[in-house]
Design a protein around this motif. Structure first.
Motif, PDB file in Angstrom:
ATOM      1  N   VAL A 173     -46.048   2.097 -16.395  1.00 55.45           N
ATOM      2  CA  VAL A 173     -44.740   2.214 -17.039  1.00 55.45           C
ATOM      3  C   VAL A 173     -44.751   1.348 -18.291  1.00 55.45           C
ATOM      4  O   VAL A 173     -45.541   0.407 -18.403  1.00 55.45           O
ATOM      5  N   LYS A 174     -43.903   1.671 -19.242  1.00 60.10           N
ATOM      6  CA  LYS A 174     -43.766   0.827 -20.428  1.00 60.10           C
ATOM      7  C   LYS A 174     -43.262  -0.542 -20.016  1.00 60.10           C
ATOM      8  O   LYS A 174     -42.327  -0.661 -19.221  1.00 60.10           O
ATOM      9  N   SER A 175     -43.883  -1.574 -20.539  1.00 62.52           N
ATOM     10  CA  SER A 175     -43.543  -2.932 -20.125  1.00 62.52           C
ATOM     11  C   SER A 175     -42.176  -3.351 -20.639  1.00 62.52           C
ATOM     12  O   SER A 175     -41.793  -3.053 -21.759  1.00 62.52           O
ATOM     13  N   GLN A 176     -41.461  -4.047 -19.776  1.00 60.60           N
ATOM     14  CA  GLN A 176     -40.194  -4.648 -20.153  1.00 60.60           C
ATOM     15  C   GLN A 176     -40.325  -6.154 -19.977  1.00 60.60           C
ATOM     16  O   GLN A 176     -41.138  -6.633 -19.204  1.00 60.60           O
ATOM     17  N   ASN A 177     -39.495  -6.918 -20.676  1.00 64.02           N
ATOM     18  CA  ASN A 177     -39.505  -8.366 -20.480  1.00 64.02           C
ATOM     19  C   ASN A 177     -39.046  -8.684 -19.061  1.00 64.02           C
ATOM     20  O   ASN A 177     -38.036  -8.164 -18.591  1.00 64.02           O
ATOM     21  N   PHE A 178     -39.800  -9.554 -18.368  1.00 64.77           N
ATOM     22  CA  PHE A 178     -39.409  -9.953 -17.032  1.00 64.77           C
ATOM     23  C   PHE A 178     -38.197 -10.868 -17.094  1.00 64.77           C
ATOM     24  O   PHE A 178     -38.094 -11.723 -17.957  1.00 64.77           O
ATOM     25  N   LYS A 179     -37.300 -10.675 -16.145  1.00 69.04           N
ATOM     26  CA  LYS A 179     -36.137 -11.557 -16.076  1.00 69.04           C
ATOM     27  C   LYS A 179     -36.550 -12.837 -15.361  1.00 69.04           C
ATOM     28  O   LYS A 179     -37.021 -12.808 -14.249  1.00 69.04           O
ATOM     29  N   GLU A 180     -36.338 -13.949 -16.035  1.00 71.84           N
ATOM     30  CA  GLU A 180     -36.693 -15.217 -15.409  1.00 71.84           C
ATOM     31  C   GLU A 180     -35.675 -15.597 -14.352  1.00 71.84           C
ATOM     32  O   GLU A 180     -34.479 -15.410 -14.511  1.00 71.84           O
ATOM     33  N   SER A 181     -36.157 -16.121 -13.238  1.00 71.18           N
ATOM     34  CA  SER A 181     -35.254 -16.684 -12.248  1.00 71.18           C
ATOM     35  C   SER A 181     -34.571 -17.904 -12.862  1.00 71.18           C
ATOM     36  O   SER A 181     -35.174 -18.650 -13.614  1.00 71.18           O
ATOM     37  N   LYS A 182     -33.324 -18.099 -12.517  1.00 63.07           N
ATOM     38  CA  LYS A 182     -32.535 -19.151 -13.163  1.00 63.07           C
ATOM     39  C   LYS A 182     -32.544 -20.411 -12.308  1.00 63.07           C
ATOM     40  O   LYS A 182     -32.119 -20.387 -11.167  1.00 63.07           O
ATOM     41  N   PHE A 183     -33.007 -21.554 -12.855  1.00 61.49           N
ATOM     42  CA  PHE A 183     -32.972 -22.825 -12.162  1.00 61.49           C
ATOM     43  C   PHE A 183     -31.604 -23.478 -12.297  1.00 61.49           C
ATOM     44  O   PHE A 183     -31.161 -24.215 -11.438  1.00 61.49           O
ATOM     45  N   ILE A 211     -35.254 -19.821  -5.119  1.00 65.66           N
ATOM     46  CA  ILE A 211     -35.320 -18.816  -4.052  1.00 65.66           C
ATOM     47  C   ILE A 211     -34.011 -18.039  -3.967  1.00 65.66           C
ATOM     48  O   ILE A 211     -34.003 -16.805  -3.903  1.00 65.66           O
ATOM     49  N   ARG A 212     -32.893 -18.748  -3.991  1.00 67.44           N
ATOM     50  CA  ARG A 212     -31.587 -18.084  -3.847  1.00 67.44           C
ATOM     51  C   ARG A 212     -31.251 -17.218  -5.057  1.00 67.44           C
ATOM     52  O   ARG A 212     -30.691 -16.118  -4.921  1.00 67.44           O
ATOM     53  N   SER A 213     -31.611 -17.693  -6.263  1.00 76.48           N
ATOM     54  CA  SER A 213     -31.312 -16.900  -7.464  1.00 76.48           C
ATOM     55  C   SER A 213     -32.214 -15.666  -7.534  1.00 76.48           C
ATOM     56  O   SER A 213     -31.788 -14.608  -8.007  1.00 76.48           O
ATOM     57  N   THR A 218     -32.751  -9.766  -6.949  1.00 82.65           N
ATOM     58  CA  THR A 218     -33.380  -8.585  -6.346  1.00 82.65           C
ATOM     59  C   THR A 218     -32.516  -7.934  -5.270  1.00 82.65           C
ATOM     60  O   THR A 218     -32.644  -6.737  -5.006  1.00 82.65           O
ATOM     61  N   ASN A 219     -31.648  -8.759  -4.641  1.00 85.56           N
ATOM     62  CA  ASN A 219     -30.796  -8.305  -3.541  1.00 85.56           C
ATOM     63  C   ASN A 219     -31.628  -7.687  -2.412  1.00 85.56           C
ATOM     64  O   ASN A 219     -31.190  -6.756  -1.736  1.00 85.56           O
ATOM     65  N   ASN A 220     -32.835  -8.222  -2.237  1.00 87.62           N
ATOM     66  CA  ASN A 220     -33.734  -7.684  -1.219  1.00 87.62           C
ATOM     67  C   ASN A 220     -34.659  -8.802  -0.739  1.00 87.62           C
ATOM     68  O   ASN A 220     -35.356  -9.418  -1.544  1.00 87.62           O
ATOM     69  N   ILE A 221     -34.658  -9.056   0.563  1.00 89.41           N
ATOM     70  CA  ILE A 221     -35.468 -10.138   1.131  1.00 89.41           C
ATOM     71  C   ILE A 221     -36.949  -9.919   0.855  1.00 89.41           C
ATOM     72  O   ILE A 221     -37.672 -10.815   0.412  1.00 89.41           O
ATOM     73  N   SER A 222     -37.443  -8.696   1.094  1.00 89.62           N
ATOM     74  CA  SER A 222     -38.867  -8.406   0.919  1.00 89.62           C
ATOM     75  C   SER A 222     -39.277  -8.522  -0.546  1.00 89.62           C
ATOM     76  O   SER A 222     -40.349  -9.036  -0.865  1.00 89.62           O
ATOM     77  N   ALA A 223     -38.432  -8.017  -1.456  1.00 93.50           N
ATOM     78  CA  ALA A 223     -38.752  -8.081  -2.889  1.00 93.50           C
ATOM     79  C   ALA A 223     -38.799  -9.536  -3.363  1.00 93.50           C
ATOM     80  O   ALA A 223     -39.684  -9.923  -4.127  1.00 93.50           O
ATOM     81  N   ALA A 224     -37.849 -10.344  -2.904  1.00 94.14           N
ATOM     82  CA  ALA A 224     -37.839 -11.762  -3.278  1.00 94.14           C
ATOM     83  C   ALA A 224     -39.062 -12.472  -2.713  1.00 94.14           C
ATOM     84  O   ALA A 224     -39.663 -13.326  -3.376  1.00 94.14           O
TER      85      ALA A 224
END
Length: 240
Positions: A173-183, A211-213, A218-224
């Protein structure tokens, strides 16, 4: 430096060119025996180490997942540097599993208008090992599907499945900027707090917020779990 300071997290990571742990009495200097160091090198598109991220903790705390979080941070930096370096080229992301296309484990190729690969990240070099030298190589010599036949779909953000000349299939897929997890807080309505068990120690608090952010994103335990490289049990522990 390993030769000057003996065994230490930073120096060993440079020497081995990979993530390392130097724990407690593994340090050369006795003054450092009360800490454990988790270090991971930042490697640029050309395979050169340009920096290191190190997290040092009390050696008694047994921070099992610190190295995974440090590696995640370095991969995020490597990805952003790669995108910045080749911002004028088409960058594609690929992985054998489609659900991993939004993670930092993807291979990335920068392709110019002639279908020549002008850059490849470390994941791409690993996944395409045994084919050809990726630098300035034609896309068509790596994959059985021609670049011209998929270019339009890629530019339109479609996810495609293609096969390389060794018979392995990947999703691309065409690359998109990854969203950084927020500290930290990015806005009054987007603040993420640590759980009660982690709020009293800075490193535990920051790890818990990560972890929580990430779960919130992702709203998904497995994805996180996949994105952070930690178990689902660890995710659950910080959510409860």
């Amino acid at each position: 430096a390993e030769k000057i300071c003996g065994t230490n997290g930073l120096g060993l990571s440079v020497e081995l060119k990979k993530p390392t742990i130097v724990s407690g009495k593994e340090h050369f200097f006795t003054a450092h025996e009360n800490i454990s160091c988790f270090a991971s090198p930042i490697i640029n598109y050309d395979g050169k180490i340009i920096g290191i991220i190190d997290a040092s903790t009390d050696s008694m705390s047994r921070e099992q997942h610190t190295l995974a979080l440090v590696r995640l941070a370095t991969r995020s930096i490597e990805t952003k540097l790669f995108i910045k370096k080749f911002e004028n080229e088409l960058i594609i992301s690929f992985h054998p599993r489609q659900e991993y296309l939004t993670t930092t484990s993807v291979g990335m190729l920068a392709i110019n208008g002639d279908g020549l690969i002008v850059g490849a990240n470390n994941n791409a070099k690993i996944m395409l090992n045994g084919l050809v030298d990726l630098k300035n190589e034609n896309f068509n010599k790596i994959f059985t599907t021609s670049f011209s036949s998929i270019a339009t779909d890629i530019l339109n953000n479609k996810t495609l499945k293609i096969t390389d000349h060794l018979g392995s299939s990947v999703f691309v897929v065409k690359s998109q900027n990854f969203k950084e997890s927020k500290f930290i807080e990015t806005g009054k309505q987007n603040k993420t707090y640590a759980c009660k068990n982690c709020e009293n120690t800075k490193i535990k608090r920051e790890k818990c917020i990560l972890i929580r952010s990430t779960f919130s994103e992702t709203n998904n335990i497995s994805a996180a779990s996949r994105k952070l490289g930690v178990s689902r049990t660890t995710i659950y522990k910080h959510l409860n």
